[in-house]
Design an enzyme around this catalytic site. Sequence first.
Site, PDB file in Angstrom:
ATOM      1  N   THR A 105      23.962  35.556  31.398  1.00  0.00           N
ATOM      2  CA  THR A 105      25.315  36.116  31.402  1.00  0.00           C
ATOM      3  C   THR A 105      25.972  36.094  30.030  1.00  0.00           C
ATOM      4  O   THR A 105      26.878  36.898  29.768  1.00  0.00           O
ATOM      5  CB  THR A 105      26.208  35.358  32.400  1.00  0.00           C
ATOM      6  OG1 THR A 105      26.200  33.970  32.071  1.00  0.00           O
ATOM      7  CG2 THR A 105      25.720  35.535  33.823  1.00  0.00           C
ATOM      8  N   THR A 106      25.531  35.213  29.135  1.00  0.00           N
ATOM      9  CA  THR A 106      26.158  35.130  27.818  1.00  0.00           C
ATOM     10  C   THR A 106      26.092  36.455  27.068  1.00  0.00           C
ATOM     11  O   THR A 106      27.066  36.884  26.456  1.00  0.00           O
ATOM     12  CB  THR A 106      25.509  34.013  26.982  1.00  0.00           C
ATOM     13  OG1 THR A 106      25.822  32.746  27.574  1.00  0.00           O
ATOM     14  CG2 THR A 106      26.011  34.027  25.545  1.00  0.00           C
ATOM     15  N   ILE A 120      35.337  39.201  25.214  1.00  0.00           N
ATOM     16  CA  ILE A 120      36.746  38.851  25.013  1.00  0.00           C
ATOM     17  C   ILE A 120      36.919  37.335  25.076  1.00  0.00           C
ATOM     18  O   ILE A 120      36.446  36.677  25.995  1.00  0.00           O
ATOM     19  CB  ILE A 120      37.632  39.513  26.083  1.00  0.00           C
ATOM     20  CG1 ILE A 120      37.502  41.029  26.011  1.00  0.00           C
ATOM     21  CG2 ILE A 120      39.093  39.088  25.912  1.00  0.00           C
ATOM     22  CD1 ILE A 120      38.109  41.740  27.209  1.00  0.00           C
ATOM     23  N   HIS A 139      39.583  35.081  25.947  1.00  0.00           N
ATOM     24  CA  HIS A 139      40.868  35.196  26.638  1.00  0.00           C
ATOM     25  C   HIS A 139      41.845  34.129  26.166  1.00  0.00           C
ATOM     26  O   HIS A 139      41.462  32.991  25.870  1.00  0.00           O
ATOM     27  CB  HIS A 139      40.657  35.093  28.147  1.00  0.00           C
ATOM     28  CG  HIS A 139      39.917  36.261  28.716  1.00  0.00           C
ATOM     29  ND1 HIS A 139      40.558  37.415  29.121  1.00  0.00           N
ATOM     30  CD2 HIS A 139      38.592  36.474  28.927  1.00  0.00           C
ATOM     31  CE1 HIS A 139      39.657  38.282  29.579  1.00  0.00           C
ATOM     32  NE2 HIS A 139      38.458  37.738  29.465  1.00  0.00           N
TER      33      HIS A 139
END
Length: 245
Positions: free
Chosen positions: A40-41, A47, A49
């Site tokens: 997933t990285t 972004i 956040h």
Amino acid sequence: MYDVLIIGCGITGAATAFELSKYRLRVGILERENDVAGGTTKANSAILHAGYDPLPGSLMARLNVRGVALARQLCPALDVPYSPCGSLVLGFTPADRETLAEPHRRGRANGVPGLALLTGDEARALEPKLSPAVTAALHAPSAAVCSPWEYCLALAETAVRSGAELHLETAVTGLAPVEGGWRVETSRGTLDARWVVNAAGLDAQAVHEMADPRTFTLHPSREQYFLLDKSEGSRVGRVIFQCPN
């Protein structure tokens, strides 16, 4: 015996290795893929956040705000592409402005710097190409964008240069307590460590259950994106979000 074995070399595992490599420890990183950031990285939105979404008082709230501040220092130091562009969450109706009041409240409680509720005119003063229908916006100047794959790679590479050992194509198949620590069975043999860090991402639950009964359940989610031509990137200078619904 290793002092610490880290399972997984996405952003969490790489950052853990980066920090631990500052100390006189034998650190190993086990990654089942053939390179870092293979899960997933590498596939997220890039972004950083600002921290107005997490519930005040939560660990996520504290680490989100702290992580954004650290990235502002780390990315330039590690030569990682980084833009401190800030973000805007846009509202188009009176109801949207009421909706934006909640993340504004949470963000202030979380210590997000510079967070402000703007009118439509104030938002367009920052981003002239916003729709004339925008009536309100939540401005978070501490939000940023970076290259997540390069961020992870730089953290891992720095850790390795500082003495950490990266084992690629090494899947963890079993965990068992032994005297003084843990025995880690892998696809490439057995390793022992005093401590084990589970940074296996979407497989963290499976790794946990090799060592202990289930105490949590992961619920993965997937977003969808429209990919635009790079020339569109000049329309605005900030990350633009739609008001939550």
